[in-house]
Design a protein around this motif. Structure first.
Motif, PDB file in Angstrom:
ATOM      1  N   ASP A  74       2.506  13.178  18.191  1.00 40.13           N
ATOM      2  CA  ASP A  74       3.293  11.875  18.037  1.00 40.13           C
ATOM      3  C   ASP A  74       4.792  12.973  18.718  1.00 40.13           C
ATOM      4  N   LEU A  78      -3.542  15.498  22.969  1.00 41.69           N
ATOM      5  CA  LEU A  78      -3.926  16.055  21.399  1.00 41.69           C
ATOM      6  C   LEU A  78      -2.596  16.939  20.914  1.00 41.69           C
ATOM      7  N   ARG A  79      -1.846  18.384  21.842  1.00 41.33           N
ATOM      8  CA  ARG A  79      -1.145  19.210  20.780  1.00 41.33           C
ATOM      9  C   ARG A  79      -0.238  18.212  20.700  1.00 41.33           C
ATOM     10  N   THR A  80       0.105  17.451  20.990  1.00 39.75           N
ATOM     11  CA  THR A  80       2.173  17.204  20.321  1.00 39.75           C
ATOM     12  C   THR A  80       0.836  15.982  20.611  1.00 39.75           C
ATOM     13  N   ASP A 137      -7.645  26.881  18.784  1.00 36.87           N
ATOM     14  CA  ASP A 137      -7.398  27.131  16.999  1.00 36.87           C
ATOM     15  C   ASP A 137      -5.127  26.473  17.175  1.00 36.87           C
ATOM     16  N   ALA A 138      -5.543  26.111  18.336  1.00 36.96           N
ATOM     17  CA  ALA A 138      -3.616  25.376  18.113  1.00 36.96           C
ATOM     18  C   ALA A 138      -4.220  23.885  18.254  1.00 36.96           C
ATOM     19  N   PRO A 139      -3.163  22.520  17.533  1.00 33.18           N
ATOM     20  CA  PRO A 139      -3.149  21.375  17.142  1.00 33.18           C
ATOM     21  C   PRO A 139      -4.309  20.909  19.030  1.00 33.18           C
ATOM     22  N   GLY A 140      -6.146  20.770  18.506  1.00 32.80           N
ATOM     23  CA  GLY A 140      -6.096  19.335  19.577  1.00 32.80           C
ATOM     24  C   GLY A 140      -7.070  20.327  19.985  1.00 32.80           C
ATOM     25  N   ALA A 198      -5.811  10.539  20.008  1.00 33.20           N
ATOM     26  CA  ALA A 198      -4.544  10.985  18.789  1.00 33.20           C
ATOM     27  C   ALA A 198      -3.589  10.206  19.372  1.00 33.20           C
TER      28      ALA A 198
END
Length: 268
Positions: free
Chosen positions: A257, A253-255, A168-171, A48
């Protein structure tokens, strides 16, 4: 810095000491940047963030020995020597190094051994060689899973301890996939790494690090990683520390950006 279109990615297999080969990808243009993943995963950890970083940098990421698409070790090996082989293969005298967890530990050990070859450091949820982890039920369970060679138990521990935000969280799905696919191979790789790498202790040497250093960790990461991050930011000369909200150990992968912005600012 205005973004530009990055050249297509190129995949190669890098020869390393002992006859094994590491899968590596190179993409982008600009100053070189090497991404190093953690022990339970592989270079997909950077999926990502790598494309965005490659709009500004010559980005190399690789699967550590025995993980992902790299060949499994048949004899003891040294992860710092493997990183040296990657830089040499691509003809890089120096590069910025960004590593998560075990990858951060490797990057820091390399920077201490070869300071002239490290343009900058990004330590993300990093471990550090020589750190005395306090005893806990988690560390005991890890040791027992490794002793038994229980890959399923090791994967379950990895996800429960380090991926606290869940599937279920991003990535989340990619994190689970990487951990589950690499768990059996990880046991073999860690056994050979423990037998091949010289004993290192970076913690007492943090004051000698010369590379500009960014230290990042997530607010949902393991408490001991937070303690290590504070030590790194305090003891490495000129280091800058950042706490990222809404991220556990798998921050890329969580944040992605937020991490990309921090890295591009640090490496500008």
């Amino acid at each position: 810095m205005s973004p530009h279109t990055a050249p297509p990615a190129v995949e190669v297999h890098v020869p390393v000491p002992g006859g094994d080969r590491l899968w590596a990808e190179r993409r982008g243009s600009g100053s070189p940047l090497v991404l190093l993943h953690g022990s339970g995963t592989d270079s997909r950890l950077w999926d990502a963030v790598a494309p965005a970083l490659a709009r500004h940098h010559d980005v190399i990421r690789y699967d550590a020995r025995g993980l992902g698409r790299s060949s499994g070790p048949k004899q003891p090996f040294d992860d710092v020597a493997d990183l040296t082989a990657v830089l040499d293969h691509f003809g890089l005298g120096s590069a910025a190094l960004v590593g998560l967890s075990m990858g951060g530990e490797t990057a820091l050990d390399f920077a201490l051994a070869h300071p002239g070859r490290v343009a900058a450091l990004g330590l993300v949820g990093a471990s550090v060689s020589g750190h005395d982890w306090p005893p806990s039920p988690e560390t005991a369970a890890y040791a027992e899973a490794r002793r038994r060679g229980d890959a399923a138990a090791l994967a379950e521990l990895e996800l429960s301890v380090w991926a606290a935000m869940g599937r279920d969280a991003p990535g989340g799905e990619l994190i689970a996939t990487m951990v589950e696919e690499n768990s059996a191979r990880r046991i073999v790789s860690e056994h050979h790494l423990a037998g091949g790498a010289p004993a290192r202790a970076a913690e007492p040497l943090l004051g000698t690090v010369t590379a500009p250093t960014l230290v990042v960790h997530g607010d949902r990461d393991h408490p001991e990683i937070a303690a290590i991050a504070r030590r790194l930011a305090a003891d490495i000369p000129g280091a800058r520390g950042h706490l990222v909200q809404g991220a556990d150990h798998y921050l890329p992968l969580r944040t992605p950006d937020r991490l990309t912005d921090l890295l591009l600012t640090h490496l500008a």
